[in-house]
Design an enzyme around this catalytic site. Structure first.
Site, PDB file in Angstrom:
ATOM      1  N   SER A 156       0.839  -1.195   0.000  1.00 13.66           N
ATOM      2  CA  SER A 156       0.000   0.000   0.000  1.00 13.66           C
ATOM      3  C   SER A 156       0.878   1.250   0.000  1.00 13.66           C
ATOM      4  O   SER A 156       1.685   1.437  -0.907  1.00 13.66           O
ATOM      5  CB  SER A 156      -0.968  -0.049   1.186  1.00 13.66           C
ATOM      6  OG  SER A 156      -1.968   0.929   1.082  1.00 13.66           O
ATOM      7  N   ASP A 260     -10.188  -3.129  -4.703  1.00 16.32           N
ATOM      8  CA  ASP A 260      -9.158  -2.245  -4.175  1.00 16.32           C
ATOM      9  C   ASP A 260      -9.062  -1.022  -5.077  1.00 16.32           C
ATOM     10  O   ASP A 260      -8.887  -1.172  -6.289  1.00 16.32           O
ATOM     11  CB  ASP A 260      -7.821  -2.998  -4.153  1.00 16.32           C
ATOM     12  CG  ASP A 260      -6.689  -2.206  -3.528  1.00 16.32           C
ATOM     13  OD1 ASP A 260      -6.850  -1.003  -3.271  1.00 16.32           O
ATOM     14  OD2 ASP A 260      -5.617  -2.808  -3.309  1.00 16.32           O
ATOM     15  N   HIS A 290      -8.295  -4.765  -0.605  1.00 14.68           N
ATOM     16  CA  HIS A 290      -6.984  -4.208  -0.298  1.00 14.68           C
ATOM     17  C   HIS A 290      -6.410  -4.801   0.988  1.00 14.68           C
ATOM     18  O   HIS A 290      -7.084  -4.842   2.015  1.00 14.68           O
ATOM     19  CB  HIS A 290      -7.140  -2.691  -0.154  1.00 14.68           C
ATOM     20  CG  HIS A 290      -5.873  -1.954   0.102  1.00 14.68           C
ATOM     21  ND1 HIS A 290      -4.997  -1.632  -0.907  1.00 14.68           N
ATOM     22  CD2 HIS A 290      -5.326  -1.455   1.246  1.00 14.68           C
ATOM     23  CE1 HIS A 290      -3.982  -0.959  -0.401  1.00 14.68           C
ATOM     24  NE2 HIS A 290      -4.151  -0.849   0.911  1.00 14.68           N
TER      25      HIS A 290
END
Length: 328
Positions: A156, A260, A290
């Site tokens: 991320s 996501d 995600h």
């Protein structure tokens, strides 16, 4: 268009009381994240007894080093930056995963605790990470690392940092040859306001997953970008835009998830690197949101870890003098 959630994920949501999405003020997001972390602790497997952990700091920026007991080295160095939108997270975020990587890939892992928004803005998280990276390169022999076999890794916001660090290091005459790989897990690589024209038709995830998908959605990313004070057109932050340097990137492993807002960030960055002649590998997780591997009881989390170790093995196998079987 997106398909259906994996049943295993829906089962987890039912067991845990519903869907969680990180929204709100920074204080509210930090409280939600802390609550999630506490709820997950009892589900986590124990940390490996085979891995030694040491801690230190570079000018106040804390780090942890993970090394398999009995390994003298020099070992490849995995330089880890945690996720959390540059707003949440710390050395504990990836603690278990860093231990798994150290144990199963024979890498020494350096895990970095960069400063967070809203106390700081970009590029401070990148600058903090680079400071520890440069320390690690200069002092690799002190912890059994090989300064000629670095790879960056993160998920991320940490995946964004893994690519940002690579972009910077590959411009550094003294350090560029030592960086041999990138592991970019569900990374942020572009801003929807500044997607290059040739990738716009492929960049749909931020709209597909704008609201209501688990963990983060497009609205979450708006919040993270706002408090990081990012410049949408800055190639040092959004590495899809660093086109002049793509050809210098090392082999890069990607992971992406269907539900996501950052799904297509991985796909367009991979396309750009491929176009520049960079070897890539990519594992995609249909039906999953995600960073789903945060939830250890979801069966796909085990598959993710297995694939990640194979992806790291692929990175390591391309380093000079290495074979895949040397590491995993």
């Amino acid at each position: 268009m997106p398909g259906q959630y994996a049943q295993s994920w829906l089962d987890w949501e039912a067991q845990s009381g519903g869907r969680s999405v990180l929204h709100g003020t920074p204080d509210e997001i930090k409280a939600m994240y802390a609550g999630l972390s506490q709820a997950l602790k009892p589900m986590a497997p124990p940390f490996s007894e085979n891995v030694d952990v040491t801690e230190g700091d570079v000018d106040g920026i804390k780090y942890r080093i993970y090394k398999l007991k009995g390994e003298r080295g020099p070992l490849p160095i995995a330089f880890n930056t945690h996720g959390g939108g540059w707003m949440v997270g710390d050395l504990d975020t990836d603690h278990l995963l860093c231990g798994v990587i150290a144990e199963h890939t024979k890498s020494v892992v350096v895990n970095v605790d960069y400063r967070l928004t809203p106390d700081v803005a970009y590029p401070v998280p990148l600058e903090d990470s680079l400071k520890v990276y440069k320390w690690a390169a200069a002092n690799a022999s002190s912890f059994g690392g090989d300064p000629d076999k670095f790879y960056t890794i993160g998920g991320s916001a940490g995946g964004a940092l893994a690519l940002q660090i690579a972009n910077k290091i590959k411009k550094d005459p003294q350090l560029k040859d030592g960086l041999k790989g990138v592991v970019a897990l569900v990374p942020a690589t572009t801003h929807w306001e500044a997607v290059p024209e040739k990738y716009k038709s492929k960049y749909k995830a931020v709209e597909d997953n704008k609201t209501g998908v688990p963990i983060i959605d497009g609205e979450s990313m708006e919040i993270f970008f706002k408090y990081a004070k990012v410049d949408p057109s800055d190639p040092d932050t959004f590495t899809l835009l660093a086109e002049d340097n793509h050809k210098n990137f090392p082999p890069t492993y990607f992971a992406s998830c269907e539900f996501d807002p950052l799904r297509d960030d991985a796909y367009v960055m991979e396309a750009a690197l491929k176009e520049a002649g960079v070897p890539t590998k990519h594992d995609h997780y249909p039906g999953m949101p995600h960073y789903f591997w945060l939830i250890p009881t979801v069966p796909e989390s085990k598959i993710f870890v297995e694939n990640l170790l194979q992806g790291i093995g692929w990175i390591l196998s391309q380093m000079k003098g290495a074979t895949r079987s040397s590491y995993i």
